[in-house]
Design an enzyme around this catalytic site. Structure first.
Site, PDB file in Angstrom:
ATOM      1  CD  GLN A  25      -2.574   1.099   2.706  1.00 29.54           C
ATOM      2  OE1 GLN A  25      -1.962   1.301   3.743  1.00 29.54           O
ATOM      3  NE2 GLN A  25      -3.861   0.815   2.697  1.00 29.54           N
ATOM      4  N   GLY A  26       0.605   2.170  -0.916  1.00 28.81           N
ATOM      5  CA  GLY A  26       1.359   3.418  -1.002  1.00 28.81           C
ATOM      6  C   GLY A  26       0.529   4.602  -0.549  1.00 28.81           C
TER       7      GLY A  26
ATOM      8  CD  GLU B 198      -5.071   0.461   6.255  1.00 24.25           C
ATOM      9  OE1 GLU B 198      -5.519   1.460   5.656  1.00 24.25           O
ATOM     10  OE2 GLU B 198      -3.873   0.265   6.464  1.00 24.25           O
TER      11      GLU B 198
END
Length: 388
Positions: free
Chosen positions: A125-126, A245
């Site tokens: 994940q960025g 998330e």
């Protein structure tokens, strides 16, 4: 909310319990946040895939079983109860995949989902940047349109990228309209990490593992079909990912009820040596884990009846992250000086797993959006309190 499992669900539980009993490695694997451990975890992930347990709730054409949300919860309970290895594909399977199902084109689903299920493409994940972690709208990384080449040129830096050092792909936000308001002008990109102009550099962690990374983009070119959900529509797409998330899909209650059960077992082993006051913390920890399980069942009922969690996922995030810290603190109190022994020490209990878990639990109130941010979200979007 009906707490009685159907005959079909009980059969599903029996099937996955039997498979896990026959296939879970007899000894814990090394940490999946080390290069050696990551490789061993991948072997496990591919074994799950071959038996169609990797993505149980996905449609069969993408490698799943078409299981219901209730069956997925059952699988998660059995998975953690069996002490099965940590899922190193979780960022792709549990975060990106639900977003791909909702916003992806058919071509994107066909290209990415089967390889994700088979642990062939490994996603990180960025989100975080050096000056924008929980303040996601403050990101500075840019994507500039290259009309002649028919794509986008990415520039900037992402950091604290979990297992980024070992992954093949990154999903993240880039600013495509610098003149727009903070939450607008963002676009969600899917980026192969072997793209020219992308550099991945590992970052050591407090516990000595090496899975974190910082990722640099220097005029890295990606084509139009790497955009997920439309140009300048990235904020809404990212909110779908953060909901996964913070809420149900990444932190199923099975993880915490299994930890609470281990804590109760540890208490039985060490009750004679323990401070009597710790008993109350053990009981409270077990009750809190059960409360989270019941809350999740209510949440699933809402989802099944068409009421998505939205901002309520921030309640989940605060609950599971602080619960995880309390469970491990109580275990370390039970262990006393032995709690400080790590893997490899001759007298380390469970191979130092409680200390290792405690170190990781400390990061829970920070990652996935700090709990301070989540309390703001709850105040403004759930309770309707005024913004200060």
């Amino acid at each position: 909310m009906d707490l009685t499992w159907s005959e079909r669900e009980e059969r599903f539980r029996d099937e996955c319990r039997a498979w896990l009993a026959a296939n879970v490695p007899p000894e814990p694997l090394p940490s999946g946040d080390t290069r050696e451990g990551f490789a061993l975890h991948l072997e496990w992930e591919r074994k799950l895939y071959e038996a169609r347990w990797a993505v149980v709730s996905w449609p069969p054409e993408y490698g799943g079983r078409g299981a219901s949300l209730w069956e997925w919860l059952i699988f998660e309970e059995e998975y953690y109860r069996a002490g099965a290895p940590q899922r190193v594909t979780q960022n792709g399977v549990f975060l990106l995949a639900p977003t791909l199902f909702e916003f992806g084109t058919q071509a994107q689903k066909d290209r990415y989902l089967p390889r994700m299920a088979a642990a062939e493409d490994l996603w990180c994940q960025g989100w975080s940047e050096p000056n924008a972690g929980s303040d996601l709208a403050g990101i500075k990384s840019r994507a500039v349109r290259d009309e002649a080449a028919g794509g986008w040129r990415l520039t900037g830096q992402k950091t604290w990228t979990t297992r980024g050092a070992f992954c093949t792909h990154l999903f993240g936000l880039f600013r495509t309209d610098p003149q727009a308001e903070r939450h607008r002008g963002l676009t969600y990109f899917l980026v192969p990490l072997d793209t020219d102009g992308v550099t991945v550099r590992g970052v050591g962690r407090l516990d000595g593992d090496e899975g974190f990374a910082e990722v640099f983009f220097e005029d890295a070119f990606v084509s139009d079909d790497c955009v997920l959900g439309g140009v300048n529509e990235g904020w809404n797409v990212a909110m779908a990912t953060t909901s996964s998330e913070r809420g149900l899909t990444l932190r199923s209650p099975g993880r915490f009820t299994a930890t609470a059960a281990r804590l109760v077992e540890l208490y039985h082993q060490r009750a004679r040596e323990a401070d009597p006051s710790v008993r109350d913390d053990v009981i409270q920890g077990w009750m809190d884990a059960e409360a989270y399980r019941l809350y999740t069942l209510a949440d699933v009922t809402n989802i099944v009846e068409g009421r998505p969690p939205g901002a309520r996922s921030s309640l989940n995030k605060i609950w599971w992250s602080e619960l995880d810290v309390r469970l491990h603190e109580t275990a370390l109190a039970l262990l006393g000086a032995h709690g400080e022994l790590v893997a490899g020490a001759p007298e380390a209990v469970e191979g130092g797993a409680w200390m290792k878990g405690y170190q990781f639990a400390l990061s829970g109130p920070i990652y996935a959006g700090t709990n301070e941010i989540q309390r703001n979200v709850i105040a403004e979007r759930v309770l309707g309190l005024p913004r200060r």
